[in-house]
Design a protein around this motif. Structure first.
Motif, PDB file in Angstrom:
ATOM      1  N   TYR A 176      19.820 -28.137 -21.426  1.00 20.04           N
ATOM      2  CA  TYR A 176      20.772 -27.466 -20.532  1.00 20.04           C
ATOM      3  C   TYR A 176      22.194 -27.733 -21.009  1.00 20.04           C
ATOM      4  CZ  TYR A 176      24.250 -27.653 -16.843  1.00 20.04           C
ATOM      5  OH  TYR A 176      25.443 -27.554 -16.153  1.00 20.04           O
ATOM      6  N   GLN A 177      22.508 -29.005 -21.255  1.00 17.79           N
ATOM      7  CA  GLN A 177      23.867 -29.377 -21.658  1.00 17.79           C
ATOM      8  C   GLN A 177      24.234 -28.773 -23.011  1.00 17.79           C
ATOM      9  OE1 GLN A 177      23.481 -33.656 -21.389  1.00 17.79           O
ATOM     10  NE2 GLN A 177      24.079 -33.686 -19.236  1.00 17.79           N
ATOM     11  N   MET A 178      23.294 -28.807 -23.941  1.00 19.31           N
ATOM     12  CA  MET A 178      23.573 -28.286 -25.280  1.00 19.31           C
ATOM     13  C   MET A 178      23.810 -26.779 -25.240  1.00 19.31           C
ATOM     14  SD  MET A 178      21.025 -30.641 -27.596  1.00 19.31           S
ATOM     15  CE  MET A 178      21.846 -30.382 -29.190  1.00 19.31           C
ATOM     16  N   TYR A 179      22.977 -26.047 -24.515  1.00 18.96           N
ATOM     17  CA  TYR A 179      23.179 -24.605 -24.385  1.00 18.96           C
ATOM     18  C   TYR A 179      24.436 -24.292 -23.575  1.00 18.96           C
ATOM     19  CZ  TYR A 179      18.764 -22.933 -26.400  1.00 18.96           C
ATOM     20  OH  TYR A 179      17.751 -22.608 -27.256  1.00 18.96           O
ATOM     21  N   ASN A 180      24.669 -25.063 -22.540  1.00 18.36           N
ATOM     22  CA  ASN A 180      25.821 -24.824 -21.672  1.00 18.36           C
ATOM     23  C   ASN A 180      27.148 -25.045 -22.404  1.00 18.36           C
ATOM     24  OD1 ASN A 180      26.643 -24.194 -18.890  1.00 18.36           O
ATOM     25  ND2 ASN A 180      27.539 -26.239 -18.940  1.00 18.36           N
ATOM     26  N   ASN A 181      27.176 -26.039 -23.299  1.00 18.61           N
ATOM     27  CA  ASN A 181      28.417 -26.399 -23.989  1.00 18.61           C
ATOM     28  C   ASN A 181      28.462 -25.940 -25.441  1.00 18.61           C
ATOM     29  OD1 ASN A 181      29.330 -27.810 -21.660  1.00 18.61           O
ATOM     30  ND2 ASN A 181      28.048 -29.536 -22.227  1.00 18.61           N
ATOM     31  N   GLY A 182      27.402 -25.303 -25.920  1.00 20.26           N
ATOM     32  CA  GLY A 182      27.354 -24.885 -27.319  1.00 20.26           C
ATOM     33  C   GLY A 182      27.378 -26.068 -28.269  1.00 20.26           C
ATOM     34  N   GLN A 183      26.640 -27.108 -27.960  1.00 24.06           N
ATOM     35  CA  GLN A 183      26.594 -28.312 -28.788  1.00 24.06           C
ATOM     36  C   GLN A 183      25.488 -28.188 -29.833  1.00 24.06           C
ATOM     37  OE1 GLN A 183      26.015 -31.015 -25.417  1.00 24.06           O
ATOM     38  NE2 GLN A 183      27.834 -32.111 -26.135  1.00 24.06           N
ATOM     39  N   GLY A 184      25.856 -27.932 -31.059  1.00 24.05           N
ATOM     40  CA  GLY A 184      24.889 -27.846 -32.143  1.00 24.05           C
ATOM     41  C   GLY A 184      24.126 -26.532 -32.181  1.00 24.05           C
TER      42      GLY A 184
ATOM     43  N   LYS B 113      26.282 -21.226 -27.685  1.00 24.02           N
ATOM     44  CA  LYS B 113      26.337 -21.305 -26.234  1.00 24.02           C
ATOM     45  C   LYS B 113      25.509 -20.161 -25.653  1.00 24.02           C
ATOM     46  CE  LYS B 113      29.727 -21.887 -22.568  1.00 24.02           C
ATOM     47  NZ  LYS B 113      31.134 -22.166 -22.301  1.00 24.02           N
ATOM     48  N   ASP B 114      24.652 -20.485 -24.686  1.00 22.82           N
ATOM     49  CA  ASP B 114      23.789 -19.480 -24.058  1.00 22.82           C
ATOM     50  C   ASP B 114      23.575 -19.904 -22.610  1.00 22.82           C
ATOM     51  OD1 ASP B 114      21.629 -17.911 -23.103  1.00 22.82           O
ATOM     52  OD2 ASP B 114      20.852 -17.667 -25.152  1.00 22.82           O
ATOM     53  N   ILE B 115      24.353 -19.332 -21.717  1.00 20.35           N
ATOM     54  CA  ILE B 115      24.320 -19.730 -20.307  1.00 20.35           C
ATOM     55  C   ILE B 115      22.956 -19.454 -19.681  1.00 20.35           C
ATOM     56  CG2 ILE B 115      25.343 -19.337 -18.020  1.00 20.35           C
ATOM     57  CD1 ILE B 115      27.110 -20.935 -20.018  1.00 20.35           C
ATOM     58  N   ASP B 116      22.334 -18.319 -20.021  1.00 28.48           N
ATOM     59  CA  ASP B 116      21.023 -18.012 -19.449  1.00 28.48           C
ATOM     60  C   ASP B 116      19.990 -19.078 -19.821  1.00 28.48           C
ATOM     61  OD1 ASP B 116      21.947 -15.694 -18.219  1.00 28.48           O
ATOM     62  OD2 ASP B 116      21.382 -14.406 -19.905  1.00 28.48           O
ATOM     63  N   LYS B 117      19.977 -19.481 -21.081  1.00 29.87           N
ATOM     64  CA  LYS B 117      19.033 -20.528 -21.499  1.00 29.87           C
ATOM     65  C   LYS B 117      19.404 -21.868 -20.877  1.00 29.87           C
ATOM     66  CE  LYS B 117      17.295 -18.507 -25.752  1.00 29.87           C
ATOM     67  NZ  LYS B 117      17.211 -18.605 -27.210  1.00 29.87           N
ATOM     68  N   SER B 118      20.698 -22.130 -20.733  1.00 33.99           N
ATOM     69  CA  SER B 118      21.100 -23.402 -20.126  1.00 33.99           C
ATOM     70  C   SER B 118      20.591 -23.478 -18.687  1.00 33.99           C
ATOM     71  CB  SER B 118      22.619 -23.601 -20.189  1.00 33.99           C
ATOM     72  OG  SER B 118      23.292 -22.801 -19.252  1.00 33.99           O
ATOM     73  N   ILE B 119      20.740 -22.393 -17.936  1.00 29.89           N
ATOM     74  CA  ILE B 119      20.279 -22.373 -16.547  1.00 29.89           C
ATOM     75  C   ILE B 119      18.755 -22.490 -16.490  1.00 29.89           C
ATOM     76  CG2 ILE B 119      20.126 -20.942 -14.459  1.00 29.89           C
ATOM     77  CD1 ILE B 119      22.915 -22.238 -15.007  1.00 29.89           C
ATOM     78  N   LYS B 120      18.074 -21.838 -17.416  1.00 29.89           N
ATOM     79  CA  LYS B 120      16.608 -21.924 -17.477  1.00 29.89           C
ATOM     80  C   LYS B 120      16.178 -23.386 -17.597  1.00 29.89           C
ATOM     81  CE  LYS B 120      12.948 -21.302 -20.826  1.00 29.89           C
ATOM     82  NZ  LYS B 120      12.631 -20.911 -22.187  1.00 29.89           N
ATOM     83  N   TYR B 121      16.794 -24.122 -18.535  1.00 37.20           N
ATOM     84  CA  TYR B 121      16.404 -25.524 -18.724  1.00 37.20           C
ATOM     85  C   TYR B 121      16.847 -26.408 -17.560  1.00 37.20           C
ATOM     86  CZ  TYR B 121      14.368 -24.814 -23.293  1.00 37.20           C
ATOM     87  OH  TYR B 121      13.544 -24.412 -24.302  1.00 37.20           O
ATOM     88  N   LEU B 122      17.966 -26.075 -16.953  1.00 36.78           N
ATOM     89  CA  LEU B 122      18.416 -26.837 -15.785  1.00 36.78           C
ATOM     90  C   LEU B 122      17.401 -26.696 -14.654  1.00 36.78           C
ATOM     91  CD1 LEU B 122      20.596 -28.529 -14.356  1.00 36.78           C
ATOM     92  CD2 LEU B 122      21.661 -26.364 -13.670  1.00 36.78           C
ATOM     93  N   LYS B 123      16.959 -25.464 -14.412  1.00 35.07           N
ATOM     94  CA  LYS B 123      15.988 -25.236 -13.340  1.00 35.07           C
ATOM     95  C   LYS B 123      14.649 -25.915 -13.641  1.00 35.07           C
ATOM     96  CE  LYS B 123      17.759 -20.941 -11.391  1.00 35.07           C
ATOM     97  NZ  LYS B 123      17.486 -19.510 -11.145  1.00 35.07           N
ATOM     98  N   ILE B 124      14.210 -25.856 -14.888  1.00 38.15           N
ATOM     99  CA  ILE B 124      12.945 -26.505 -15.253  1.00 38.15           C
ATOM    100  C   ILE B 124      13.049 -28.017 -15.067  1.00 38.15           C
ATOM    101  CG2 ILE B 124      11.366 -27.015 -17.156  1.00 38.15           C
ATOM    102  CD1 ILE B 124      12.020 -24.191 -18.256  1.00 38.15           C
ATOM    103  N   SER B 125      14.160 -28.595 -15.484  1.00 40.83           N
ATOM    104  CA  SER B 125      14.364 -30.039 -15.322  1.00 40.83           C
ATOM    105  C   SER B 125      14.364 -30.407 -13.843  1.00 40.83           C
ATOM    106  CB  SER B 125      15.671 -30.456 -16.004  1.00 40.83           C
ATOM    107  OG  SER B 125      15.852 -31.845 -15.904  1.00 40.83           O
TER     108      SER B 125
END
Length: 186
Positions: A40-48, A51-63
């Motif tokens: 979530y953090q990596m997708y949300n902040n474009g770390q490595g 940046k993909d907000i949809d994927k970040s939210i997906k992983y946040l919800k799964i977590s």
């Protein structure tokens, strides 16, 4: 996930966010809620990665679904504030309750605030004080500060200046400005 953490933080291995990402994906696929939160953090902040907000939210919800209290609290905050979601304080309230039941001191603080001020729930200062106290046992400084102010003002409890000073000093030492301000006034 352990090797992913080493690459992510650059501990014992040279920092490499791409390798960390790969290890986190593997761990996330095995329902590791911490790896899911890192994704979530990596997708949300474009770390490595891009940046993909949809994927970040997906992983946040799964977590959050996997009972990671940090993820639950972040998701609750997003619903409460309407950041990335439609504002939905009822969803936020339910998530804070879930996280609190899982032992999150931060969630207990957020619920205490809701009960103290009657936000989304009927105001209940005694319930709020109980939640602040439970949260403060885990050194949640905002709860300690809130209790200090409550004892200072006597709002919901018998005023107790020595208890207020003790609590405000503890939170002021952690650089909470409201505590520092209240102590300066005493």
């Amino acid at each position: 996930r352990f090797i992913g953490d080493l690459y992510y933080h650059g501990e014992f291995l040279q920092k490499n966010l791409n390798k960390a990402f790969d290890y986190y994906v593997q761990s996330a696929d095995r329902n590791d809620s911490v790896a899911q939160l890192y994704l979530y953090q990596m997708y949300n902040n474009g770390q490595g990665i891009n940046k993909d907000i949809d994927k970040s939210i997906k992983y946040l919800k799964i977590s959050a679904e996997n009972n990671n209290t940090e993820a639950i609290n972040i998701l609750a905050d997003k619903y409460y504030q309407g950041k990335g979601f439609d504002k939905n304080k009822n969803n936020a309230l339910n998530l804070y309750i879930k996280s609190s039941n899982l032992g999150s001191a931060l969630a207990k603080y957020k619920l205490a605030e809701m009960y103290f001020y009657g936000d989304m729930v009927e105001a209940d200062k005694q319930k709020a004080i109980k939640l602040y106290e439970e949260s403060s046992l885990n050194d949640e400084m905002k709860s300690i500060e809130a209790l200090g102010v409550i004892y200072l003002t006597g709002d919901g409890v018998k005023q107790n200046l020595s208890k207020a000073i003790e609590l405000l000093t503890k939170s002021a030492d952690k650089n909470l400005p409201k505590s520092q301000y209240n102590l300066a006034l005493l």
